[in-house]
Design a protein around this motif. Structure first.
Motif, PDB file in Angstrom:
ATOM      1  N   ARG A 294     -24.066  -1.443  -1.243  1.00 54.00           N
ATOM      2  CA  ARG A 294     -24.156  -1.186  -2.685  1.00 54.00           C
ATOM      3  C   ARG A 294     -25.582  -1.359  -3.190  1.00 54.00           C
ATOM      4  O   ARG A 294     -26.060  -0.610  -4.041  1.00 54.00           O
ATOM      5  N   LEU A 295     -26.301  -2.340  -2.634  1.00 54.91           N
ATOM      6  CA  LEU A 295     -27.660  -2.635  -3.071  1.00 54.91           C
ATOM      7  C   LEU A 295     -28.716  -1.812  -2.322  1.00 54.91           C
ATOM      8  O   LEU A 295     -29.901  -1.944  -2.596  1.00 54.91           O
ATOM      9  N   HIS A 296     -28.271  -1.002  -1.355  1.00 55.89           N
ATOM     10  CA  HIS A 296     -29.206  -0.256  -0.498  1.00 55.89           C
ATOM     11  C   HIS A 296     -30.215  -1.222   0.113  1.00 55.89           C
ATOM     12  O   HIS A 296     -31.427  -0.979   0.103  1.00 55.89           O
ATOM     13  N   ALA A 297     -29.706  -2.332   0.633  1.00 54.45           N
ATOM     14  CA  ALA A 297     -30.557  -3.392   1.173  1.00 54.45           C
ATOM     15  C   ALA A 297     -31.338  -2.912   2.384  1.00 54.45           C
ATOM     16  O   ALA A 297     -30.809  -2.201   3.239  1.00 54.45           O
ATOM     17  N   ASP A 298     -32.597  -3.323   2.448  1.00 57.99           N
ATOM     18  CA  ASP A 298     -33.435  -3.049   3.616  1.00 57.99           C
ATOM     19  C   ASP A 298     -33.225  -4.110   4.686  1.00 57.99           C
ATOM     20  O   ASP A 298     -33.454  -3.864   5.863  1.00 57.99           O
ATOM     21  N   LEU A 299     -32.810  -5.299   4.238  1.00 57.64           N
ATOM     22  CA  LEU A 299     -32.695  -6.439   5.141  1.00 57.64           C
ATOM     23  C   LEU A 299     -31.559  -7.344   4.703  1.00 57.64           C
ATOM     24  O   LEU A 299     -31.413  -7.638   3.522  1.00 57.64           O
ATOM     25  N   VAL A 300     -30.763  -7.776   5.662  1.00 55.20           N
ATOM     26  CA  VAL A 300     -29.726  -8.781   5.430  1.00 55.20           C
ATOM     27  C   VAL A 300     -30.150 -10.024   6.208  1.00 55.20           C
ATOM     28  O   VAL A 300     -30.425  -9.942   7.398  1.00 55.20           O
TER      29      VAL A 300
ATOM     30  N   GLU B 156     -17.068  -8.324   5.657  1.00 55.25           N
ATOM     31  CA  GLU B 156     -16.850  -7.124   4.856  1.00 55.25           C
ATOM     32  C   GLU B 156     -17.542  -7.213   3.509  1.00 55.25           C
ATOM     33  O   GLU B 156     -18.143  -6.241   3.043  1.00 55.25           O
ATOM     34  N   GLU B 157     -17.473  -8.370   2.858  1.00 56.99           N
ATOM     35  CA  GLU B 157     -18.107  -8.533   1.547  1.00 56.99           C
ATOM     36  C   GLU B 157     -19.627  -8.441   1.662  1.00 56.99           C
ATOM     37  O   GLU B 157     -20.289  -7.844   0.811  1.00 56.99           O
ATOM     38  N   ILE B 158     -20.187  -9.031   2.713  1.00 54.62           N
ATOM     39  CA  ILE B 158     -21.642  -8.981   2.905  1.00 54.62           C
ATOM     40  C   ILE B 158     -22.089  -7.553   3.176  1.00 54.62           C
ATOM     41  O   ILE B 158     -23.060  -7.064   2.575  1.00 54.62           O
TER      42      ILE B 158
ATOM     43  N   CYS C  23     -34.798 -10.179  -5.192  1.00 49.49           N
ATOM     44  CA  CYS C  23     -33.771 -10.882  -4.430  1.00 49.49           C
ATOM     45  C   CYS C  23     -32.602 -11.137  -5.365  1.00 49.49           C
ATOM     46  O   CYS C  23     -32.800 -11.455  -6.529  1.00 49.49           O
ATOM     47  N   GLU C  24     -31.403 -10.990  -4.866  1.00 46.73           N
ATOM     48  CA  GLU C  24     -30.219 -11.195  -5.703  1.00 46.73           C
ATOM     49  C   GLU C  24     -29.236 -12.092  -4.974  1.00 46.73           C
ATOM     50  O   GLU C  24     -28.974 -11.917  -3.789  1.00 46.73           O
ATOM     51  N   THR C  25     -28.709 -13.084  -5.684  1.00 48.06           N
ATOM     52  CA  THR C  25     -27.672 -13.949  -5.141  1.00 48.06           C
ATOM     53  C   THR C  25     -26.326 -13.426  -5.629  1.00 48.06           C
ATOM     54  O   THR C  25     -26.143 -13.196  -6.814  1.00 48.06           O
ATOM     55  N   ILE C  26     -25.398 -13.239  -4.699  1.00 51.57           N
ATOM     56  CA  ILE C  26     -24.074 -12.712  -5.032  1.00 51.57           C
ATOM     57  C   ILE C  26     -23.030 -13.662  -4.472  1.00 51.57           C
ATOM     58  O   ILE C  26     -23.113 -14.077  -3.324  1.00 51.57           O
TER      59      ILE C  26
END
Length: 93
Positions: free
Chosen positions: A51-57, A43-45, A32-35
């Motif tokens: 960029r992170l190739h996230a599986d889940l937001v 747009e930022e999310i 998990c990463e906090t940005i």
């Protein structure tokens, strides 16, 4: 005016740190990463998720109980445009 603006930025920064510390996910739940970014939130999310190739937001829905069926504009934008799955969670008041 500049002094008030500077004080407001410091106060806002302290509030953000407090929220991040409160929302931190235990390490045994996987990566998990906090940005923290500046800009137009949807747009930022979405940019960070790509960029992170996230599986889940995961995004919070902060509205009163009488508005359970409605999402805010940021949440709607992310749900509509995300390439990853999106979990919308109601935030406690």
């Amino acid at each position: 005016v500049a002094e008030h603006r500077r004080a407001a930025k410091v106060e806002a920064g302290e509030a953000v740190v407090e929220v991040i510390q409160h929302c931190r996910i235990p390490e045994d739940h996987g990566p998990c990463e906090t940005i923290l970014k500046r800009g137009y939130p949807p747009e930022e999310i979405l940019r960070a998720a790509a960029r992170l190739h996230a599986d889940l937001v995961i995004i919070g829905k902060n509205q009163s109980a009488s508005h359970d069926l409605f999402l805010g504009s940021t949440t709607k934008h992310i749900v509509r445009e995300a390439t990853a799955d999106v979990l919308v969670s109601a935030l406690d008041d």
